[in-house]
Write a protein that holds these residues in place. Sequence first.
Motif, PDB file in Angstrom:
ATOM      1  N   THR A  94      -9.679  16.536  -9.457  1.00  0.00           N
ATOM      2  CA  THR A  94      -9.743  16.990  -8.079  1.00  0.00           C
ATOM      3  C   THR A  94     -10.597  18.245  -8.016  1.00  0.00           C
ATOM      4  O   THR A  94     -10.503  19.103  -8.893  1.00  0.00           O
ATOM      5  N   GLY A 128     -10.932  14.275  -4.142  1.00  0.00           N
ATOM      6  CA  GLY A 128     -10.825  13.624  -5.447  1.00  0.00           C
ATOM      7  C   GLY A 128     -12.195  13.448  -6.061  1.00  0.00           C
ATOM      8  O   GLY A 128     -13.171  13.181  -5.365  1.00  0.00           O
ATOM      9  N   HIS A 185     -10.345   7.730  -2.449  1.00  0.00           N
ATOM     10  CA  HIS A 185      -9.460   8.890  -2.365  1.00  0.00           C
ATOM     11  C   HIS A 185      -9.155   9.194  -0.900  1.00  0.00           C
ATOM     12  O   HIS A 185     -10.051   9.156  -0.055  1.00  0.00           O
ATOM     13  N   ASP A 191     -12.852   9.930  -0.038  1.00  0.00           N
ATOM     14  CA  ASP A 191     -13.313   8.559  -0.204  1.00  0.00           C
ATOM     15  C   ASP A 191     -14.742   8.453  -0.748  1.00  0.00           C
ATOM     16  O   ASP A 191     -15.631   7.910  -0.110  1.00  0.00           O
ATOM     17  N   SER A 198      -3.034  14.911  -5.472  1.00  0.00           N
ATOM     18  CA  SER A 198      -4.256  14.569  -6.186  1.00  0.00           C
ATOM     19  C   SER A 198      -4.210  15.204  -7.565  1.00  0.00           C
ATOM     20  O   SER A 198      -3.824  16.354  -7.725  1.00  0.00           O
ATOM     21  N   TRP A 200      -4.698   9.839  -7.569  1.00  0.00           N
ATOM     22  CA  TRP A 200      -4.031  10.400  -6.404  1.00  0.00           C
ATOM     23  C   TRP A 200      -2.861   9.489  -6.028  1.00  0.00           C
ATOM     24  O   TRP A 200      -2.816   8.325  -6.403  1.00  0.00           O
TER      25      TRP A 200
END
Lengths: 433, 144, 914, 169
Positions: free
Chosen positions: C51, C60, C79, C83, C442, C491
């Motif tokens: 992270t 992430g 994530h 994402d 995360s 996560w």
Amino acid sequence: MSSLKGTFDQLERDVLAAMAKPKKSFWLALAVSSLMFAVGMGCWGWQIYKGLGVAGITNPVGWGVYITDFVFWVGIAHSGTLISAVLFLFRAKFRNSFNRTAEAMTIFAVMTAGLFPLIHLGRCWLFYWLFPYPNQRLLWVNFRSPLVWDVFAVSTYFTVSLIFWYVGMVPDLAIVRRYTTGVKQWIFRIFSLGWRGTRYQWEHYGKLYMFLAALATPLVISVHSVVSWDFAMSVVPGWHTTIFAPYFVAGAIFSGTAMVITLVVPMRRIFNLETYITVSHFESLAKILLFTSMIVTYSYIVEYVLAFYSGHEFEIAHFLYRSFGDYKYLYWLMLLCNSLLPLTIFVKKLRRNLTYLFILSLFVNVGMWLERFVIIVSSLAKDYDPYAWGTYTPTLIEAGITLGSFGMFFTFFLLFTKYLPVLSITEIKEISE
Amino acid sequence: MSKQWMFDEKADFLAKLRELVDGGVDPHDLETMTPFPVHEADHILHTRTSRLRFFTLAGTLTGLIAGFAFTIFTVMDWPLITGGKPLISLPPFLVIAFELTILLGGILSFVGFLALARLPSVKNVLQPPKEYGNRFVIQQRGEE
Amino acid sequence: MQRREFLKLMGIVSGGAVLSSCGEDPHKKLISHVVPREGEVPGMAALYPSTCTECGAGCGIWVRVRERNPFKLEGMPGHPINDGALCIRGQASLSRLLHPDRITAPRRRTNTGDYQDVSWEQAMADVEQALSESGGRQVYLAGRTTGSLAALIDEFCRTRSFDRAPEVERFNHEAIRFAGDALFGRKSVPQYHLAEADVLVSLGADLLETFVSPVNFARQFAAALEKEQRWYHLEPHFSLTGNRASRRLVIRPDSEPYLLAWLLRAVPARRDLPAAVAAAVPAVTAEAAARQTGLPVTVIEELRDALRASSNPLLLAGGVALAGNNGRLTAVLAALLQWSLDMVGRTVDYERHENYETVGGAADFAGLVDALSDKQIGVLLISRLYHLDHVPSLRDALCGARFRVGLTDFMYPPYDGCDVILPLSHSLESWDDVEPRHGVISLIKPVFRPLHDTLSEGDILLQMMNNGLNYRTYLARRWGTIGRELLDQGWVIRDTEETTPTLQAGAPPPVITIQEPPADKTLVVVPSLRTFDGRSRVLTLLHEIPDPIATITYGNWVTLSVADADTLGITDGQELDIRTSGAGLRLPVKTHPQLAAGRVMVHTDQLDGLALPRDASSGEPLGILPIDSWQATGTRIDVPILSGSFTGAVGRGILPHDKPHHGPAHGGDDHATEHPPATLYPPKEYSRYRWALAIDLDRCIGCSACVAACYIENNVAIVGPDEHRIGREMAWLRIEPHLSRDGRMFFIPVMCQHCENAPCEAVCPVYATYHGSEGLNQQVYNRCVGTRYCANNCPYKVRRFNWFDHEWPSPLNLMLNPDVSVRPKGVMEKCTFCIQRIRQGKDHAKDQGRQVKDGEFTTACAQSCPTGAITFGNLLDRSSRIYALAQSPRAYRLLEGIGTEPAVYYLSKKRENA
Amino acid sequence: MKRYLPLILVAYFIGCLLLILVLARQWQDTGQAPEQPIAFSHPIHAGNLGLECTYCHQTVARSPQATVPPVSLCMECHKNAAIDRPEVQKLRGFWERQEPIHWQRVYQLPWHAVFNHKRHIKAGVDCSFCHGELKAQARVRQVRSLMMGWCVSCHRSRNAPTDCWTCHK
């Protein structure tokens, strides 16, 4: 002393007097110019060690003083062969007074010019990659690149000019051979190739000289055309134009003629060659200067007309920038030197005044250097993408290397005046009978 | 034994030369040495026009052909496309061919000159020839 | 999962032998592993989840590791926060790990005030001694902390009897939390579902730059684009966020309450407000609102109508909208609107709120400041503080503690004078987790041996607690059942017990009075995209990449409107002296055509120590300051401004629908027909691949994440301010701001266009650049001799020359991408379309005996882009996204008129700003 | 003396030319075989014992790099095998100290070149094509020049790609 032999003996003595033990002023001049040369070499060494960043060139102006110098010196190199070859073909007798000097100038200017592509290379130690030679990498060079044309054009020009210069000198070297002794004589013996002046030697010699002149004439034109194509082949507004070749050739002759005047006026005085290089000869040169100045001026006008008539936004924007942008002072100074001042030669009194001609030739030299600078730098500074616009300021390193190039040129030229006959003795004999 | 005449003036020299040729001396047996080319003497002696032009022609033709052949060979040897241009792009190759034409023409002319004029003359380099100053010289080869 | 199994798993990932780095030339050596790390194939990059900790958003990341060196960070696809995308700071944060200035070992302050390195044992002993001897209270003062570490700190404070001070965060969103607390009893920052709204009205919040979770918002923005969302952004200054809204409305600073109060009455409520509340809202007429905000009545009516017609609206206020004297009021009114228009629970999410509860406002530190001033504090432990300029009282009081222990990775200003410095490991060297958003956990996992003699904060605390645990085991115990998923996936989303709140009965403050906003000239203080609150200033790369708005790289500046610059007679780079509330600020200016007259913009971290006045109610530093006077000083400061011109692009074929006309033969606006292929030769045929890039200007927000990604992926050199001043930046990819003919700002990413008819190729004498068999314009560094002809002849000016040899001071050299060479001096370089990724992608596909699939791999820039503006692919694949985009009627290419036929397609904007 | 000056000059130039030729020859010679920290014997392992190359160089067919084996792999056998030999003792020393072995690289590509072992193995190029018969090399020696022309000739003859970026990075 009215016999031909007597006249010739006198001529030889006069010319070879320049090769006598040099005066103090010579040594001083040599010291200054070789010091300049050394400074230039030192700057270059520093640049190689640190990287090209020590020069002021940057994005987007990737070419600056070095390429300006290159084009300038190639331009200087032009008049030598032009005066020699073209005027020879035209049977213009006044050429004999300075063809040797002019050719020597060509050789040294080409040598100087030839250094600049190396100096401006990011990795100059790999310069030999520019030559197409068989190598283990199985790689060749890109013959589509104007820089490879440059390699061919400049090396051809150097080779042919050297042959031309040397061949023209062989009978004179044979004369010097007669006047020297010892090691010096050995050298002249070797380089005069055992010349005797028999009728077949003269016959072949005459033909060779004519062929070389015939070959050199288109070469002269091609070389500066190729140099202009370095720019014209690109897409850069301000460079990409069809008139570049004739424009550059005229500019080269213009600057070369100016340099001949710059060199020969003092040389004539120092070596007391007033008998052989007359004011009328200079007047002829001045007329060439005037003529080429007007061609160059015409080209300046045509460039603008082309840009504006084409309606091409980038071209128009560029030419407005050239005359009113960051480099406007240089541009107007260039116009003054190249287009306005030479017009004074229309006045007969002025074109027969050697001091005036000398000063004018200096202005023309400056003007032509500026012309190349303005074309190269202002075109690159603002081209297509406004985000990438930028300016360029040369650094001391670039100034040092430019100084060094003058040092190199004058060093060679001074050595030439001391060790080789500065006038073509044989040719003067031929016309003075 | 050979005979030799020396003159301070070109006119005297030409007169003597004409006299010799008119007197039936084979021009091949006459050699002249002059401080500059004397074309009148060539007329009198019917000097052959130099064959140097063949060297020049050969050099220029070689250069022209070599220029195109070499450039075309290299792009075929390792075909690399640049700038969307065809591999064999003749306009740029013409520049190379032109320069090579001049270069080889010039070099071969010079070589031809050396060959035809029998230069460099090793004999004359090692042992400088007899110098005649600025005199016009006629030598006549005698019969052995 | 059994605990033992879990530990084994962790051991495998982190354990194994460690490569010792030695001084010898690594290229001359083949260094064996002692024991191989499982799943690691030498010569191939491995990806490890972690992270990003550069800011608190908690994106992430996948860490690309080769030969156990991390060399690139990438957003983790899937994530919940980011994402797959990562911002400019996240990309650059890798260099924090390897920064040469990091603290390498514990330090102790000597009597002379210098620091000397000591052993951990020694340092800890010193701390223990101080704890036992100092007397007085012990306080733990840390930056914003979430996740397990927050819990551990609590535990630590309990066992070692520390008082835990509120957490320090420059952008603490105090007003939003105040409003949430006052209206809903929730002192937190809600999560905003941008993408779900059909009408979005944002006031001040720089959603796409620094606001709470910018990558998340940028992704939502991209998703909303597909839905034709109507987005109004109101701001007093100019921001990337405003530029990307469908309508950017420039309003008078601090005048938002007028508009909100009017809207509260003008837009029919969907949920009734209690009468007391409704009565407390000031009555503002449309004319008054328009007059106060400086917006035309028609515009505010359009806003009202849009909100009224919307089925799922979102209105939010943040950033500069809350930085004035009316900040809290604006937040309250905005929250009331959120309630009244039924956004709470739909687009305004308090269930999964952003974790800001423990963060303190400026006023919350008063007690600590008093205690410090009264010398009541024995041991003060400070951790992860970057600066305290926003609470100067606390900053100045710190030295009041008898013994200060600093936990940090760099010597930031608050650590000056600390008695003991305990160096923290970077998050890539330690185990941890974060919970940036409620219930979103995360993972932070070590991918790199600790480079220096450092420990993670968790390990330090556990050592001090002396309970025999290390942080790894602590985490394993705490994670329990979610551990497996967390380790596998990177996560976890936990269930939440939080509920959607309702408006509290006696909610709003009794009297709502609007304070008069500044009338005339205003200084607007905004966060910096590149350095956040200044904490990222240590990352050199971020100075190398220009601020996208000003295009300045190094140094500080203020942005000034063109009109004001004209009146002041000042030009770019000249210094402006600004007097505001008694204090002065002297900075060079950069003019910007989009900035409204009377506004001066400056970044929070560029204030040069200017003490900001504070909000009377909250004590927070104000970001809207009336300018008393300004004048040009006449001094010129050579700041590197990279853009040659903001306005020069008009009519040059760079912007969409902005073609130059070359004579009468061409014409018209349709790019497809305007320029027939400008070549005599037949088009080049490709057999399998023709790589191309599409850049959607509709999606590009100018955030420069791609630039940072490119720098790191391709070992692009950092050259420093002096080189920048003369134009020698090395960026392969740059974001060009251009003003269009109709006065809109475009951000156009420009990299090598890989032209079909590339002007650069034909002029290279040695074939160092040529057209590859897959359409790439290839630059062979080692063949380059450096004529720079190619750069001159490049109309896009994307080629970069190595003017010097560049150095990556150790240990930064460890993050060099081993698949990309480091270019020596004298060599030209440029964007390669990440050829190393293409090479690997093809290699992988070839192993499976197939062609590369669309989207199988992508370039570093495309990978990082938070809005998916960049698409890479194979044009020959008719089913690929790139093919569809290249065929789109929106597609155009830069400078089409010169016939270069680039392989980079730009997509003009779909929705037009008014 | 003066008489021989030209001869001396000619001799000087010929001498220089010869020197350049000799140096060039020297420079081309590639057979470097550096001494290794452990005198590992390919003849014994690959020859006498008949181990496959991939027994130790495990990633040669799945990674760009062939890689030297980890010490742990060596120790799988040398826990028991030939433990009395001095070179094996050295190996055990590394293992006990948990210290990586710094082998001298024999086949070294310049910075600007990439080489993918996997692709070459999968294309059916035998290890010995580039590395020679290792069973006969008591100390590993560079048997190929690794110069660009050598790579390119083979690529050409096998119709492998000759795009510059195939090998240059």
